[in-house]
Motif scaffolding. Structure first.
Motif, short mmCIF file in Angstrom:
data_model
loop_
_atom_site.label_atom_id
_atom_site.label_comp_id
_atom_site.label_asym_id
_atom_site.label_seq_id
_atom_site.Cartn_x
_atom_site.Cartn_y
_atom_site.Cartn_z
N LEU A 102 8.10 -6.02 3.91
CA LEU A 102 7.30 -5.00 3.24
C LEU A 102 6.62 -5.61 2.02
CD1 LEU A 102 6.50 -1.98 2.62
CD2 LEU A 102 8.68 -1.80 1.39
N ILE A 103 5.36 -5.24 1.81
CA ILE A 103 4.63 -5.67 0.62
C ILE A 103 4.14 -4.43 -0.12
CG2 ILE A 103 2.65 -6.95 -0.28
CD1 ILE A 103 2.86 -8.80 2.10
N LEU A 104 4.50 -4.33 -1.39
CA LEU A 104 4.04 -3.25 -2.25
C LEU A 104 2.86 -3.78 -3.06
CD1 LEU A 104 7.47 -1.85 -3.50
CD2 LEU A 104 6.09 -1.07 -1.55
N LEU A 105 1.69 -3.20 -2.85
CA LEU A 105 0.47 -3.70 -3.47
C LEU A 105 0.07 -2.84 -4.66
CD1 LEU A 105 0.30 -4.17 -0.21
CD2 LEU A 105 -2.07 -4.73 -0.67
N PRO A 106 -0.34 -3.46 -5.75
CA PRO A 106 -0.95 -2.69 -6.83
C PRO A 106 -2.35 -2.26 -6.41
CG PRO A 106 -1.15 -5.02 -7.30
CD PRO A 106 -0.34 -4.91 -6.04
N LEU A 107 -2.86 -1.23 -7.01
CA LEU A 107 -4.21 -0.78 -6.68
C LEU A 107 -4.81 -0.03 -7.85
CD1 LEU A 107 -3.76 2.48 -6.00
CD2 LEU A 107 -2.97 1.57 -3.83
N VAL A 108 -6.12 0.11 -7.79
CA VAL A 108 -6.84 0.87 -8.82
C VAL A 108 -7.07 2.30 -8.36
CG1 VAL A 108 -8.97 1.02 -10.18
CG2 VAL A 108 -7.94 -1.21 -9.72
N GLY A 109 -7.34 2.47 -7.06
CA GLY A 109 -7.56 3.81 -6.52
C GLY A 109 -7.16 3.84 -5.05
N PHE A 110 -6.89 5.05 -4.54
CA PHE A 110 -6.53 5.18 -3.13
C PHE A 110 -6.97 6.53 -2.62
CE2 PHE A 110 -3.03 7.25 -5.29
CZ PHE A 110 -2.60 8.26 -4.43
N ASP A 111 -7.05 6.64 -1.27
CA ASP A 111 -7.27 7.93 -0.63
C ASP A 111 -6.20 8.12 0.44
OD1 ASP A 111 -8.08 6.56 1.72
OD2 ASP A 111 -10.19 6.62 1.13
N GLN A 112 -6.16 9.29 1.04
CA GLN A 112 -5.11 9.61 2.02
C GLN A 112 -5.35 8.98 3.37
OE1 GLN A 112 -4.51 14.13 0.50
NE2 GLN A 112 -3.18 13.54 2.19
N GLN A 113 -6.46 8.29 3.56
CA GLN A 113 -6.76 7.64 4.82
C GLN A 113 -6.34 6.17 4.83
OE1 GLN A 113 -9.42 9.54 3.10
NE2 GLN A 113 -8.33 11.18 4.17
N GLY A 114 -5.64 5.74 3.80
CA GLY A 114 -5.20 4.35 3.73
C GLY A 114 -6.18 3.44 3.03
N GLY A 115 -7.23 3.99 2.45
CA GLY A 115 -8.19 3.19 1.71
C GLY A 115 -7.64 2.76 0.37
N MET A 166 -8.64 -4.65 -7.67
CA MET A 166 -9.28 -5.10 -8.89
C MET A 166 -10.61 -5.81 -8.64
SD MET A 166 -7.70 -4.23 -11.66
CE MET A 166 -8.17 -5.46 -12.89
N GLY A 167 -10.89 -6.14 -7.38
CA GLY A 167 -12.17 -6.75 -7.05
C GLY A 167 -12.11 -8.23 -6.73
N GLY A 168 -10.94 -8.84 -6.89
CA GLY A 168 -10.81 -10.27 -6.61
C GLY A 168 -10.75 -10.61 -5.13
N GLY A 169 -10.30 -9.66 -4.32
CA GLY A 169 -10.25 -9.85 -2.87
C GLY A 169 -9.10 -10.71 -2.37
N TYR A 170 -8.10 -10.97 -3.21
CA TYR A 170 -7.02 -11.86 -2.79
C TYR A 170 -6.19 -11.27 -1.65
CZ TYR A 170 -7.91 -15.07 -6.64
OH TYR A 170 -8.50 -15.99 -7.48
N TYR A 171 -5.84 -10.02 -1.76
CA TYR A 171 -5.06 -9.40 -0.69
C TYR A 171 -5.90 -9.29 0.59
CZ TYR A 171 -1.13 -8.15 -3.72
OH TYR A 171 -0.03 -8.20 -4.55
N ASP A 172 -7.18 -8.95 0.46
CA ASP A 172 -8.04 -8.84 1.64
C ASP A 172 -8.13 -10.17 2.39
OD1 ASP A 172 -8.84 -6.10 1.22
OD2 ASP A 172 -10.07 -6.80 -0.43
N ARG A 173 -8.32 -11.27 1.66
CA ARG A 173 -8.40 -12.57 2.31
C ARG A 173 -7.05 -12.99 2.89
NH1 ARG A 173 -12.31 -13.41 -1.82
NH2 ARG A 173 -10.67 -13.84 -3.33
N THR A 174 -5.97 -12.65 2.20
CA THR A 174 -4.64 -13.01 2.69
C THR A 174 -4.36 -12.37 4.04
OG1 THR A 174 -3.81 -13.27 0.43
CG2 THR A 174 -2.17 -12.95 2.17
#
Length: 205
Positions: free
Chosen positions: A130-143, A147-155
């Motif tokens: 399990l990975i718990l990710l920090p975030l700036v904002g979220f919605d109920q659809q999993g969005g 912070m804008g760096g894209g590190y998690y997205d690239r990972t």
């Protein structure tokens, strides 16, 4: 070399910048008492999720910039003998590895000032449960708005090729919830979000 984005992508980026500024201001505005209460509430919300299978390896984060503090959760996980990990910037790529996070292990700030385990054992993302990710904002659809760096997205861009993919849960204050997060094609979607008030599972169509 210039990079050109389609008009729709530029609109998404602009919307993200504006939303990020608004939501970062909201979480920074929480008082110390509100932050402490949120941390305690978060533990109560997330505890049943961990208890379902007692995840053996969990990655989390060290709170900065008004992010919800995980100290009560970290203490509880250590009581439950769950292995904890923190993200570490890859030395050669703009992506993440994960390092064992021991109570007495040394930490040092990375180039963004975020503490990372120093001289710790590194593992690949697919070795986590399990990975718990920090975030700036979220919605109920999993969005997720990061912070804008894209590190998690690239990972997690090629996670479909991994031996297995860990569950991804965002962590946030309830005030960081919005109706819709504008997503680009490269944005990862979460399996759910845990706030200090509720668990929001993502149910893809």
């Amino acid at each position: 070399m210039l990079t050109f984005f389609p008009r729709a992508a530029m609109d998404t980026l602009t919307a993200k910048v504006q939303l990020r500024k608004q939501l970062r201001s909201a979480r920074r505005g929480l008082s110390a008492q509100q932050q402490t209460l949120a941390s305690d509430r978060l533990l109560r919300v997330i505890k049943p999720l961990l208890g379902q299978s007692r995840k053996r390896r969990i990655a989390l984060y060290t709170a900065m910039d008004g992010e919800i503090d995980l100290s009560p959760l970290i203490a509880a996980c250590r009581r439950w003998q769950i292995e904890l990990y923190l993200p570490v910037l890859h030395r050669f790529k703009n992506s993440l590895l994960f390092a064992r996070y021991d109570a007495t292990g040394p930490l040092r700030p990375n180039k963004y000032g975020i503490p990372e385990p120093y001289q710790a054992v590194l593992i690949k993302p697919w070795q986590l449960n399990l990975i718990l990710l920090p975030l700036v904002g979220f919605d109920q659809q999993g969005g997720r708005l990061g912070m804008g760096g894209g590190y998690y997205d690239r990972t997690f861009a090629n996670a479909q090729r991994w031996p297995r993919r860990p569950a991804l849960l965002g962590v946030a204050h309830e005030c960081q919830k919005v109706g819709h997060i504008p997503l680009a094609a490269w944005d990862i979607q979460l399996d759910g979000v845990v706030s200090d008030r509720h668990f929001y599972p993502n149910h893809p169509a």
